[in-house]
Write an enzyme that holds these catalytic residues in place. Structure first.
Site, short mmCIF file in Angstrom:
data_model
loop_
_atom_site.label_atom_id
_atom_site.label_comp_id
_atom_site.label_asym_id
_atom_site.label_seq_id
_atom_site.Cartn_x
_atom_site.Cartn_y
_atom_site.Cartn_z
CG ASP A 75 -0.33 -0.67 2.43
OD1 ASP A 75 1.08 -0.55 2.70
OD2 ASP A 75 -1.04 -0.95 3.47
CD GLU A 81 -8.66 0.51 7.81
OE1 GLU A 81 -8.89 -0.28 8.50
OE2 GLU A 81 -8.11 1.64 8.09
CG HIS A 139 -5.78 -2.47 8.91
ND1 HIS A 139 -6.06 -1.39 9.86
CD2 HIS A 139 -4.63 -2.42 8.62
CE1 HIS A 139 -4.94 -0.88 9.77
NE2 HIS A 139 -3.84 -1.32 9.32
CG ASP A 186 -9.04 -1.77 12.06
OD1 ASP A 186 -8.09 -2.33 11.40
OD2 ASP A 186 -9.45 -0.70 11.02
C1 F6R Z 1 1.39 -1.49 6.23
C2 F6R Z 1 0.16 -2.33 6.33
C3 F6R Z 1 -0.57 -2.09 7.46
C4 F6R Z 1 0.20 -2.54 8.73
C5 F6R Z 1 -0.62 -2.68 10.07
C6 F6R Z 1 0.05 -2.87 11.26
O1 F6R Z 1 2.05 -1.72 4.92
O2 F6R Z 1 -0.06 -2.92 5.63
O3 F6R Z 1 -1.63 -3.46 7.17
O4 F6R Z 1 0.65 -3.88 8.61
O5 F6R Z 1 -1.34 -1.38 10.08
O6 F6R Z 1 0.94 -1.70 11.49
P1 F6R Z 1 1.81 -1.97 12.51
O7 F6R Z 1 3.02 -2.90 12.04
O8 F6R Z 1 2.72 -0.57 12.41
O9 F6R Z 1 1.28 -2.33 14.07
#
Ligand code: F6R
Length: 243
Positions: A67, A143, A138, A136
């Site tokens: 992303d 989401e 994702h 959540d």
């Molecule tokens: C980032 C991504 C997100 C993160 C998620 C967890 O490329 O795809 O899905 O993996 O927001 O983020 P952290 O690891 O910072 O808790």
């Protein structure tokens, strides 16, 4: 689904780097799906030190990231391109022309997402997709929703995600509210999916995603259906799963 337990973040990162190293060693021209965020930082650190020791060669690998924030250009220090550059790309012998991230500067979301889907198609099947998990549920920026999106699409980030990501920006208002993300369909079509999860704050969602029902309201829950899904998590993140 396989669960690999780790004592802490450090051990989780080492074990995740082991899995990625084996893919890269057995198939030097592999396609690696990569993630950003705090969870994979240690994994990248281990991959870099293995490269420095001469144990890994990225020269033929292709990478596709999950992303990118909509509206941030590559030079912006909070862009996911900058993140990948500082944690991995600038430190290993990967060819920049083989690294792909959705184009956050393209304002036309249909164009940005269509182009990324074409890039993914040309790259071929992802050999290993690395993931973190949001509070959540994702994955990428898919989401909670009422359906699983197949291809790359533009999302409005959930309030919880904006809150969680605010720590990387100087104030909450600076956090972009939209992102381009690879779809669940693309993630599920990866040959192998590897998720890293660490910390007590992830324990609740890890339990919900992997012991609860499969539902787009918890996007990560779909991984229960993947034929080669590995979760590497530390004790704190697994604490509710074990309870
Ligand atoms: C980032 C991504 C997100 C993160 C998620 C967890 O490329 O795809 O899905 O993996 O927001 O983020 P952290 O690891 O910072 O808790």
């Amino acid at each position: 689904m396989r669960i690999i337990r780790a004592k802490d973040y450090e051990e989780m990162s080492r074990k995740a780097a082991n899995v990625i190293s084996s893919v890269l060693t057995l198939k030097p021209a592999c396609v690696l799906g990569l993630a950003t965020g705090s969870s994979p930082v240690g994994t990248y650190r281990h991959l870099v030190s293995r490269f420095e020791r001469g144990d890994l060669d990225f020269s033929r690998a292709v990478t596709v990231n999950l992303d990118e924030y909509r509206g941030l250009d590559r030079e912006n220090s909070q862009s996911y391109y900058s993140f990948m550059n500082s944690h991995l790309f600038s430190k290993v012998n990967i060819s920049r022309t083989n690294t792909y991230i959705p184009d956050g500067t393209e304002p036309d979301s249909e164009k940005a997402c269509g182009e990324y889907d074409r890039i993914l198609e040309r790259a071929g099947q992802i050999d290993l997709q690395l993931l973190g998990i949001g509070h959540d549920g994702h994955i990428g920026f898919n989401e909670p929703s009422d359906r699983f999106e197949m291809g790359t699409h533009c999302v409005r980030l959930a309030e919880m995600t904006i809150e969680a990501n605010a720590r990387f920006f100087s104030c909450r208002e600076e956090v972009p509210t939209e992102a381009y993300t690879m779809g669940i369909g693309t993630i599920m079509s990866a040959r192998r999916v590897l998720m890293v999860a660490s910390g007590a704050d992830k324990a609740g969602i890890v339990k919900k995603a992997f012991r609860g029902s499969v539902t787009p309201a918890v996007p990560a829950s779909i991984l229960q259906m993947h034929r080669d899904f590995i979760l590497i998590a530390d004790e704190a993140a697994l604490s509710e799963l074990d309870a």
